[in-house]
Enzyme design. Structure first.
Site, PDB file in Angstrom:
ATOM      1  N   ASP A 259       0.862  -1.177   0.000  1.00 54.69           N
ATOM      2  CA  ASP A 259       0.000   0.000   0.000  1.00 54.69           C
ATOM      3  C   ASP A 259       0.906   1.238   0.000  1.00 54.69           C
ATOM      4  O   ASP A 259       2.132   1.144   0.128  1.00 54.69           O
ATOM      5  CB  ASP A 259      -0.959  -0.018   1.199  1.00 54.69           C
TER       6      ASP A 259
HETATM    7  C1  NOJ Z   1      -4.086   3.840   0.160  1.00 54.51           C
HETATM    8  C2  NOJ Z   1      -5.253   2.903   0.355  1.00 54.51           C
HETATM    9  O1  NOJ Z   1      -5.125   2.235   1.586  1.00 54.51           O
HETATM   10  C3  NOJ Z   1      -5.387   1.872  -0.747  1.00 54.51           C
HETATM   11  O2  NOJ Z   1      -6.596   1.189  -0.559  1.00 54.51           O
HETATM   12  C4  NOJ Z   1      -5.324   2.526  -2.085  1.00 54.51           C
HETATM   13  O3  NOJ Z   1      -5.492   1.570  -3.103  1.00 54.51           O
HETATM   14  C5  NOJ Z   1      -3.987   3.227  -2.230  1.00 54.51           C
HETATM   15  N1  NOJ Z   1      -3.888   4.254  -1.199  1.00 54.51           N
HETATM   16  C6  NOJ Z   1      -3.792   3.862  -3.599  1.00 54.51           C
HETATM   17  O4  NOJ Z   1      -4.622   4.941  -3.746  1.00 54.51           O
END
Ligand code: NOJ
Length: 737
Positions: A259
């Protein structure tokens, strides 16, 4: 990769091996590096052309994406880019938030919408989405409950399969799916985002892993670990989670993308000394792609230099990334097609889903549907005319112009006089004189529709709440309008379960809608006016009070369940009462132990009757077939859709099993007086549970419950002996979705 044609796999592997053999160290590291920018800046184009970036996210302009893919094409080895975006419940046209999609209990329609939305995003050049979000969540304080499919592992698994199949339906017009966040993120302590989790292996295998297994079965080739730590190890560096469980036991062989900057957070969590150690932990855990921390780019060359094991690991990771790129068809010339023709189909599909996602909670004296549309109508509330707020979280690509509000849709359909007032400027607004004006309007109307709830920004990532009440002055607005209105219909638009006892007490009817997306207006208006009938069912329990959280139907047994009528509440305890006066059972002194509305609940404009439940068993072991049949009859005078739900209880096991578990459901449309025999077929795996080491089924009694929600009373039992269960191992997978 699970379920893939071996020839396709072989071709992808051969291509990947060939490319890998030609790669420099820097090009290999580049494949691990993912960068977010909202445009194809000169620096990004240069980095892509030099092979220093293997994937991007958040570039959405097709021309910019073309420029980046062109740069990748002109790089030394011409390896195409993965282009990611959070297409979570729509692109320009939004379906309900995933919690609302789950409320439809209609995986086929969800799949259809995902196919359309994938084609829309792919026509821009996006080829990868970070969805579906599969975090089972039992704590509505957590803002991200909006993004998932609710509290139940099985319903989430069904939706997971539908979502992945839909997104990846056709190679040229699809998005690669990326189920997230592996695993247990929804259990973040106190419903606080990014917080730690402590989850037993039993709970991981029985509750948190099955939706991911279903997504992999459906063909998902990428996955994202969670930010949160699981039993002391954050997702991005958690070897036990990502290697022992994900790869070895769930059989995942695709690409793991961290993430956002999650590797850089490992030192902040306190499991790595610095960025270099964090990069090493990521490699050790098998994280292929580093989203936005830049740590692989900075440190992997040094790590390879220091330890040849790291080169072997790097090669393995790059090989898998290349394989997935090939399997996704990115190595072939990309076909482009216009977005335009799909808009109508998208809106149609989104509106159908919106309609099926709305859950009718109460309907006193048949208040709904509104029969006389020539009467006077008041439409009130801060969310009645909010094209953007009704779209919910992850709507940044949405076009508000194609979204229709409830007020707009009612105006288009109503034939009598219609007055409106927001009452409050927004959902968190405090009385600015609007409440009195709104009450005045309600007093003049035969019917009042009051639209309350939460704006989109109050749920989603990092938007957690410690309270579940209606924000701002909405309760004051509700009270004032309820006092004035002749007939009050409350519509709630929200990103999470809310405390709704006041709305239920004051309103003649309550319709609960998890932000239903672009089609909110037509969907809600048609339901209110009876042009369609409500069929949504709750994918989460609605608590009476936030203090009951976590409250969910599949809880474990307690040795001291509260007995109906035998609990004594705070106000009834005599002054000076002795210690044991309340009977010592599991309840809070200040709230009824039941939920306000149980999981699976939702009313229709008609009533259904269940009878003639029967179970029969044939075969043994892997061929064991359990047939459960029930008759469902529409006993009202309108047609309606019922969601027939089947729950299992395993009353005695070595590990205490949940009170009930959803095992199957079927939506049936029945005309007045029509009766249907509904049959569910299950196998040995549907009875299995994981004890932390393996899956198994124990002989003995099993109880089945069938009905309209998780409190269904109609039940039957079956007894299985050891010979019927057999002794073949059940494998890594449990349920069949
Ligand atoms: C953080 C989020 O936790 C995740 O779900 C998301 O896909 C990513 N950012 C990218 O935007």
């Amino acid at each position: 990769m699970k379920g893939l044609d071996p020839d396709r796999h072989h071709a992808a592997d051969a291509w990947a091996q060939d490319v890998l053999a030609k790669m420099t160290l820097s090009e290999k590291i580049g494949q691990l590096n993912q960068v977010s920018e909202d445009s194809a800046s000169a620096a990004l184009v240069e980095a892509v052309a030099a092979g220093r970036v293997g994937s991007v996210l958040n570039v959405v302009d097709p021309t910019e994406i073309d420029a980046l893919q062109a740069a990748a094409g002109e790089s030394r080895l011409g390896i195409p880019l993965l282009v990611g975006r959070d297409v979570v419940h729509g692109f320009e046209v939004m379906a309900p938030i995933p919690l609302g999609l789950a409320a439809t209990w209609n995986p086929a329609k969800v799949e259809e919408f995902c196919t359309l939305t994938a084609a829309a995003a792919r026509s821009r050049g996006i080829n990868w989405t970070f969805a579906p979000m599969l975090d089972v969540c039992r704590d509505p304080r957590w803002g991200r409950i909006a993004e998932g499919f609710g509290e139940d592992a099985w319903l989430t698994s069904v939706m997971a399969g539908a979502f992945v199949r839909g997104l990846q339906a056709s190679p040229e017009e699809s998005l690669l799916a990326c189920p997230k966040h592996f695993a247990g993120y929804g259990a973040s302590e106190s419903g606080l985002d990014y917080n730690r989790t402590y989850i037993s292996d039993i709970e991981l295998f029985n509750v948190y892993f099955p939706p991911f297994a279903a997504a992999f079965d459906a063909g998902a080739m990428t996955v994202m670990p969670s930010f949160s730590d699981v039993n002391g190890q954050p997702g991005a560096g958690n070897q036990r989670l990502l290697k022992t469980f994900l790869r070895d036991q769930l059989g995942f062989s695709g690409v793991i993308v961290s993430d956002w900057a999650a590797l850089a957070e490992l030192p902040i969590h306190g499991v790595a000394e610095d960025g270099k150690e964090a990069a090493q932990l990521g490699l050790n855990a098998g994280v292929h792609i580093d989203m936005m921390s830049g740590l692989y780019e900075r440190f992997v060359a040094e790590l390879v230099d220091e330890d040849p094991e790291n080169l072997a690991q790097l090669d393995a990771l790059v090989l898998e990334i290349l394989t997935v790129k090939h399997l996704a068809g990115l190595h072939e010339p990309q076909k482009k097609k216009s977005m335009e023709p799909a808009i109508d189909a998208l809106l149609h599909s989104a509106t159908e889903l919106a309609s099926e996602s709305c859950v009718l909670l109460t309907n006193e004296g048949g208040t709904l549907p509104i029969m006389n549309r020539s009467d006077s109508l008041a439409v009130i509330g801060p969310l009645a005319d909010q094209r953007e707020e009704q779209l919910g979280t992850w709507s940044f690509d949405a076009d508000p112009e194609v979204s229709v509000s409830i007020l707009e849709a009612l105006k288009a359909r109503w034939q009598g006089s219609l007055m409106d007032s927001a009452g409050l400027s927004h959902s968190r607004g405090v009385d600015e004189g609007g409440i009195q004006e709104a009450a005045g309007i309600a007093a003049k109307a035969a019917q009042t529709v009051l639209v309350l709830g939460e704006e989109a920004i109050l749920s989603g990532e990092a938007h957690c709440r410690s309270r579940l009440d209606l924000p701002g002055d909405q309760i004051r607005l509700l009270n004032a309008v309820a006092d004035a209105a002749e007939k009050l219909i409350v519509v709630i638009l929200a990103g999470r379960p809310l405390e709704l006892a006041d709305a239920v007490d004051h309103a003649d009817a309550v319709l609960f809608c998890f932000h239903p997306g672009s089609g909110t207006g037509p969907a809600v208006a048609d339901l209110l006016l009876g042009d369609s009938g409500p069929s949504g069912r709750l994918p989460v329990t609605l608590p009476r009070s936030v203090g009951q959280v976590p409250i969910y139907y599949g809880r474990g047994h307690t040795g001291r369940p509260p007995l109906q009528g035998e609990v004594q509440f705070l106000d009834d305890i005599p002054i000076g009462a002795k210690q044991y006066s309340t009977g010592n059972t599991a309840y809070h002194l200040d709230v009824d132990p039941s939920p306000l509305f149980p999981f699976g609940f939702g009313k229709s404009y008609t009533e259904f009757h269940y009878d003639q439940l029967a179970v029969s068993v044939a075969g043994t072991g892997q061929t064991l077939t359990i047939s459960i049949e029930v008759s469902v009859t529409n006993i009202g005078d309108r047609s309606g859709i019922e969601t027939v739900q089947l729950y299992l209880r395993d009353p005695v096991a070595r590990v205490a099993r949940p009170v009930r578990e959803l095992k199957a459901f079927e939506k049936v449309m029945l005309a007045p007086e029509e009766s249907r025999r509904v049959e569910f077929k299950l196998g040995i795996k549907d009875l299995a549970y994981h004890d932390g080491r393996s899956w198994f089924v124990e002989p003995g009694r099993f109880e089945w419950f069938v009905g309209s929600d998780s409190t269904a009373r109609l039940s039957c039992r079956m007894d299985l002996d050891a010979s019927q269960i057999g002794d073949e191992p059940l494998g890594d997978q449990t349920n069949s979705y």
